[in-house]
Motif scaffolding. Structure first.
Motif, PDB file in Angstrom:
ATOM      1  N   ARG A  15       3.262  16.084   1.895  1.00  0.00           N
ATOM      2  CA  ARG A  15       3.618  14.777   2.439  1.00  0.00           C
ATOM      3  C   ARG A  15       2.379  13.907   2.640  1.00  0.00           C
ATOM      4  O   ARG A  15       2.394  12.715   2.357  1.00  0.00           O
ATOM      5  CB  ARG A  15       4.365  14.957   3.756  1.00  0.00           C
ATOM      6  CG  ARG A  15       4.818  13.658   4.362  1.00  0.00           C
ATOM      7  CD  ARG A  15       5.680  13.895   5.578  1.00  0.00           C
ATOM      8  NE  ARG A  15       6.191  12.662   6.088  1.00  0.00           N
ATOM      9  CZ  ARG A  15       7.250  12.015   5.629  1.00  0.00           C
ATOM     10  NH1 ARG A  15       7.928  12.531   4.635  1.00  0.00           N
ATOM     11  NH2 ARG A  15       7.651  10.885   6.165  1.00  0.00           N
ATOM     12  N   GLU A  16       1.286  14.515   3.099  1.00  0.00           N
ATOM     13  CA  GLU A  16       0.053  13.770   3.336  1.00  0.00           C
ATOM     14  C   GLU A  16      -0.477  13.151   2.033  1.00  0.00           C
ATOM     15  O   GLU A  16      -0.964  12.021   2.028  1.00  0.00           O
ATOM     16  CB  GLU A  16      -1.005  14.687   3.941  1.00  0.00           C
ATOM     17  CG  GLU A  16      -2.283  13.979   4.289  1.00  0.00           C
ATOM     18  CD  GLU A  16      -3.326  14.907   4.883  1.00  0.00           C
ATOM     19  OE1 GLU A  16      -4.376  14.378   5.295  1.00  0.00           O
ATOM     20  OE2 GLU A  16      -3.120  16.128   4.917  1.00  0.00           O
ATOM     21  N   GLU A  19       1.691  10.091   1.270  1.00  0.00           N
ATOM     22  CA  GLU A  19       1.388   8.990   2.177  1.00  0.00           C
ATOM     23  C   GLU A  19       0.056   8.341   1.819  1.00  0.00           C
ATOM     24  O   GLU A  19      -0.046   7.110   1.790  1.00  0.00           O
ATOM     25  CB  GLU A  19       1.370   9.490   3.621  1.00  0.00           C
ATOM     26  CG  GLU A  19       2.741   9.856   4.132  1.00  0.00           C
ATOM     27  CD  GLU A  19       2.708  10.523   5.493  1.00  0.00           C
ATOM     28  OE1 GLU A  19       1.617  10.958   5.938  1.00  0.00           O
ATOM     29  OE2 GLU A  19       3.777  10.616   6.119  1.00  0.00           O
ATOM     30  N   LEU A  40       9.473   6.947   3.112  1.00  0.00           N
ATOM     31  CA  LEU A  40       8.825   8.142   3.647  1.00  0.00           C
ATOM     32  C   LEU A  40       9.129   8.320   5.136  1.00  0.00           C
ATOM     33  O   LEU A  40       8.697   9.285   5.744  1.00  0.00           O
ATOM     34  CB  LEU A  40       7.314   8.078   3.427  1.00  0.00           C
ATOM     35  CG  LEU A  40       6.841   8.326   2.003  1.00  0.00           C
ATOM     36  CD1 LEU A  40       5.360   8.009   1.854  1.00  0.00           C
ATOM     37  CD2 LEU A  40       7.114   9.766   1.598  1.00  0.00           C
TER      38      LEU A  40
END
Length: 124
Positions: A15-16, A19, A40
């Motif tokens: 996810r990081e 992002e 997101l």
């Protein structure tokens, strides 16, 4: 584009990473980045979020690709540790199958090793 090409090959993405990619995309495509940011699950605009930090130690390559030549002709390329010295490079390249094949029936006259770049074997 490099990130997108690698992302297509991956089964899952952290996810990081997604992002950070959307944040880096936002100056180039602000409307698309805002839409992706909201998908997101974030509230508020992406322009109010702090710029991603990077770890400088992750930008240093631990390995380099070298060229292996026999009599000035490229025989193969190999990936070695970046800090390998000239003697270590010579020992490593002498064990490679393409090098052994190119040296069959020849005597080695000279080996030139430039650390991190190439190994040239002069044989006759």
């Amino acid at each position: 584009m490099i990130f997108i090409n690698d992302a297509y090959k991956a089964d899952t993405l952290p996810r990081e990473a997604m992002e950070n990619f959307v944040q880096l995309l936002s100056p180039l495509a602000p409307h698309m980045a805002e839409e992706l940011w909201s998908r997101l699950g974030h509230e508020g605009g992406i322009s109010y979020v702090a710029w991603p930090e990077y770890d400088e130690s992750m930008t240093v390559d631990a390995e380099v690709e070298i060229v292996v030549q026999v009599n000035g002709k490229i025989v193969t390329r190999a990936t070695i540790a970046k800090d390998l010295d000239a003697q270590g490079m010579q020992d490593f390249t002498m064990e490679l199958a393409p090098v052994k094949q190119a040296l069959e029936g020849k005597t080695i006259r000279k080996v030139i090793a430039v650390p991190g770049k190439l190994v040239n074997i002069v044989a006759g």
